[in-house]
Design a protein around this motif. Structure first.
Motif, short mmCIF file in Angstrom:
data_model
loop_
_atom_site.label_atom_id
_atom_site.label_comp_id
_atom_site.label_asym_id
_atom_site.label_seq_id
_atom_site.Cartn_x
_atom_site.Cartn_y
_atom_site.Cartn_z
N SER A 25 0.85 -1.18 0.00
CA SER A 25 0.00 0.00 0.00
C SER A 25 0.88 1.23 0.00
O SER A 25 1.99 1.22 0.53
CB SER A 25 -0.94 -0.01 1.21
OG SER A 25 -0.23 0.28 2.38
N LEU A 71 -15.22 10.46 -2.94
CA LEU A 71 -14.97 9.24 -3.71
C LEU A 71 -15.81 8.07 -3.19
O LEU A 71 -16.43 7.33 -3.96
CB LEU A 71 -13.48 8.89 -3.63
CG LEU A 71 -12.93 8.05 -4.76
CD1 LEU A 71 -13.08 8.77 -6.08
CD2 LEU A 71 -11.46 7.72 -4.52
N ILE A 84 -6.57 0.10 -5.05
CA ILE A 84 -6.65 1.18 -6.05
C ILE A 84 -5.46 2.12 -5.91
O ILE A 84 -4.80 2.46 -6.89
CB ILE A 84 -7.99 1.94 -5.94
CG1 ILE A 84 -9.12 1.04 -6.42
CG2 ILE A 84 -7.95 3.18 -6.79
CD1 ILE A 84 -10.47 1.72 -6.42
N GLU A 85 -5.16 2.57 -4.70
CA GLU A 85 -3.95 3.34 -4.43
C GLU A 85 -3.76 4.54 -5.33
O GLU A 85 -2.77 4.67 -6.04
CB GLU A 85 -2.71 2.45 -4.58
CG GLU A 85 -2.74 1.18 -3.77
CD GLU A 85 -2.31 1.41 -2.35
OE1 GLU A 85 -1.63 2.41 -2.09
OE2 GLU A 85 -2.69 0.61 -1.49
N LEU A 86 -4.75 5.43 -5.38
CA LEU A 86 -4.60 6.64 -6.19
C LEU A 86 -3.50 7.53 -5.63
O LEU A 86 -2.51 7.82 -6.28
CB LEU A 86 -5.92 7.41 -6.24
CG LEU A 86 -6.99 6.82 -7.15
CD1 LEU A 86 -8.31 7.54 -6.92
CD2 LEU A 86 -6.56 6.97 -8.60
N ASN A 87 -3.70 8.01 -4.42
CA ASN A 87 -2.68 8.79 -3.71
C ASN A 87 -3.08 8.80 -2.24
O ASN A 87 -4.04 8.16 -1.85
CB ASN A 87 -2.59 10.21 -4.27
CG ASN A 87 -3.95 10.88 -4.36
OD1 ASN A 87 -4.73 10.81 -3.42
ND2 ASN A 87 -4.24 11.49 -5.48
N ASP A 125 3.00 12.48 0.06
CA ASP A 125 3.24 12.07 -1.32
C ASP A 125 4.19 10.88 -1.35
O ASP A 125 5.25 10.92 -0.73
CB ASP A 125 3.85 13.25 -2.09
CG ASP A 125 3.81 13.03 -3.59
OD1 ASP A 125 3.94 11.86 -4.01
OD2 ASP A 125 3.65 14.01 -4.32
N SER A 184 -11.69 11.84 0.11
CA SER A 184 -12.03 10.42 0.25
C SER A 184 -13.53 10.24 0.39
O SER A 184 -14.11 9.30 -0.15
CB SER A 184 -11.31 9.80 1.44
OG SER A 184 -9.93 9.89 1.26
N SER A 205 -0.99 4.48 -0.08
CA SER A 205 -1.88 5.63 0.11
C SER A 205 -2.37 5.79 1.54
O SER A 205 -3.10 6.71 1.84
CB SER A 205 -3.08 5.51 -0.82
OG SER A 205 -3.73 4.30 -0.58
N MET A 233 -6.90 10.16 -1.53
CA MET A 233 -8.15 9.55 -1.97
C MET A 233 -8.18 8.06 -1.69
O MET A 233 -7.68 7.26 -2.46
CB MET A 233 -8.33 9.81 -3.46
CG MET A 233 -8.46 11.30 -3.76
SD MET A 233 -8.25 11.63 -5.48
CE MET A 233 -9.94 11.83 -5.97
N ASN A 234 -8.75 7.71 -0.54
CA ASN A 234 -8.91 6.31 -0.15
C ASN A 234 -10.38 6.01 0.07
O ASN A 234 -10.93 6.36 1.10
CB ASN A 234 -8.17 6.03 1.16
CG ASN A 234 -6.68 6.02 0.97
OD1 ASN A 234 -6.15 5.26 0.18
ND2 ASN A 234 -6.00 6.91 1.67
N LYS A 263 4.80 2.62 -6.10
CA LYS A 263 3.57 2.12 -6.72
C LYS A 263 3.84 1.00 -7.70
O LYS A 263 2.94 0.30 -8.12
CB LYS A 263 2.86 3.27 -7.41
CG LYS A 263 2.39 4.29 -6.42
CD LYS A 263 1.40 5.26 -6.99
CE LYS A 263 0.92 6.16 -5.87
NZ LYS A 263 -0.07 7.10 -6.27
#
Lengths: 273, 169
Positions: A112, B153, B26-29, A185, B150, A114, B32-33, A246
């Motif tokens: 993970s 989403l 999904i791990e957008l950033n 980030d 989040s 995020s 956004m979870n 990622k």
């Protein structure tokens, strides 16, 4: 009393569950997580393994490219060492004495990036020689530290974890500080406590120090992206990681043959104080 | 009744699995979870006993916690919205509807109501979750951005899922 309890059962249940949750949360430690995960993860890891092997297939091209790149780099290093060592070789140095690290190859099964506390799962565990507190490297730099192991899997504290800290230094000047993540980030980390007399240029290389027994010395981490003054006499550097978390697919777990030796002699110092 | 039990057990298991193996990947950033599994708490029938609702919310949170190794995190957030749901229902629902409809879906209450009702609960859930996850009020601005993005989403996926499954019936 019983009637009172029944009348207000909803609020009592609510309080009970919240207190239970919070006490678990507050007492939750690495140790506790390690224990819980070792019970539940073997099941989820099998499924994650299937998902990952499918995704890996989609990324074959990129993986190939990065392996080819690493191969080229290693070949160059080998050439360099062979050309240098002609003299040393004649004096027949015992090569096993210099051998300090061994690497165990592993696939990333789950990862993970995020969350605030990110963890990585590898498909190698106790049975393959992975132990807690071993370092984990990718071909692009350091990745994390092994937290716990089951028979066939290992949980790794990712560098992208608010609790992760490792010492790192500027390659050019040798000034070292503490590298950590701010939870924002996945491409950047912060190197703090660099003294202000250090001359810093954007693009300077950051590498590991080797003060701990977790990572070898001089492993590339990233480059300086920007820096700012951090209360008083220190700089805080923003480090752009080379390793793309990622896309993490293959990693190496490092075991240090001199770990016990180094720790024994260091604990002898702290005992004297 | 027995049918319902089977149906909600299935939804429970499906949502937990989908959360664990799809949405967690999904791990957008870091901002956004989506936590779509809260849909389970949102769509339980209003006739359900409040204590049972609380228990189910807690069990749902605890299951997610066990799978992701974050003891207490999701269960704290879920218990809170399980407790608040009857109040939120009372606030957002007019008197006539309150008497008539038993299951909170878009089909029975309309989209606007559903967005208000689930949006409110999702924001509360995410607010607790992300605050506890970072476990600090330092840089709380970024935590708030994280909560809002989040939530949007999650709400999006919740409504999408609602539409997808209400058509079939």
């Amino acid at each position: 009393m019983l009637r009172f309890l029944i009348k207000y059962q909803v609020i009592f249940l609510f309080l009970l569950f919240e207190v239970l949750s919070f006490s678990l949360l507050v007492n939750g430690s690495y140790f506790q997580r390690a224990k819980v995960v070792s019970y539940t993860s073997d099941m989820t890891n099998v499924i994650n393994g299937h998902i990952t092997s499918f995704l890996q297939y989609l990324h074959l091209k990129e993986i190939n490219a990065s392996l080819a790149e690493e191969n080229a780099r290693l070949k160059n290093q080998l050439d360099w060492y062979l050309s240098k060592d002609t003299l040393v070789k004649k004096s027949s140095i015992d090569s096993t004495r210099g051998l300090r690290y061994s690497y165990i190859m592993a696939d990333v099964v789950n990862n993970s990036t995020s969350k605030q506390h990110n963890y990585i799962t590898l498909n190698r565990g106790r049975g393959q020689g992975v132990r807690p507190e071993m370092g984990v490297l990718s071909s692009d730099g350091i990745v994390g530290v092994v937290l716990s192991t089951s028979k066939n899997y290992a949980t790794v504290v990712s560098m992208l974890n608010l609790n992760f800290k490792v010492s790192a230094r500027l390659k050019r000047s040798g000034y070292f500080g503490s590298l950590s993540w701010d939870g924002k980030d996945a491409r950047f980390m912060n190197l703090s406590d660099i003294p202000q007399q250090a001359k810093i240029k954007i693009g300077d290389t950051i590498e590991t120090t080797g003060y701990s027994t977790i990572f070898p010395e001089g492993v590339f981490i990233g480059v300086v992206d920007s820096y700012k003054v951090q209360g008083g006499n220190f700089f805080q550097l923003k480090v752009r990681l080379k390793c793309d978390f990622k896309r993490l697919r293959y990693v190496h777990v490092i075991s240090d043959f001199r770990k016990t030796e180094k720790e024994t002699i260091e604990s002898a110092i702290s005992n004297e104080e | 009744m027995k049918n319902n039990l089977l149906k909600y057990t299935f939804i429970f298991i499906a949502l937990v699995l989908v959360q664990q193996f799809v949405f967690n990947n999904i791990e957008l950033n870091t901002y956004m979870n989506p936590y779509v599994y809260v849909l389970f708490i949102l769509i339980l029938p209003f006739t359900l006993n409040k204590s049972l609702l609380l228990l189910l919310s807690f069990v749902l949170g605890a299951t997610i916690d066990l799978l992701s190794g974050t003891l207490g995190l999701h269960s704290a957030a879920c218990t809170l919205i399980g407790y608040l749901r009857p109040f939120v229902h009372a606030i957002f629902t007019s008197r006539e509807d309150f008497e008539q409809e038993l299951v909170p879906t878009i089909a029975t209450y309309g989209l606007a109501w559903f967005v208000r009702y689930s949006g409110f609960l999702i924001v509360i859930h995410h607010w607790v979750l992300f605050t506890l996850e970072s476990f600090t009020f330092e840089n709380y601005g970024t935590t708030i951005i994280r909560i809002l993005l989040s939530s949007v989403l999650t709400l999006f996926f919740v409504i999408l899922t609602e539409y997808a499954f209400s058509k079939q019936k």
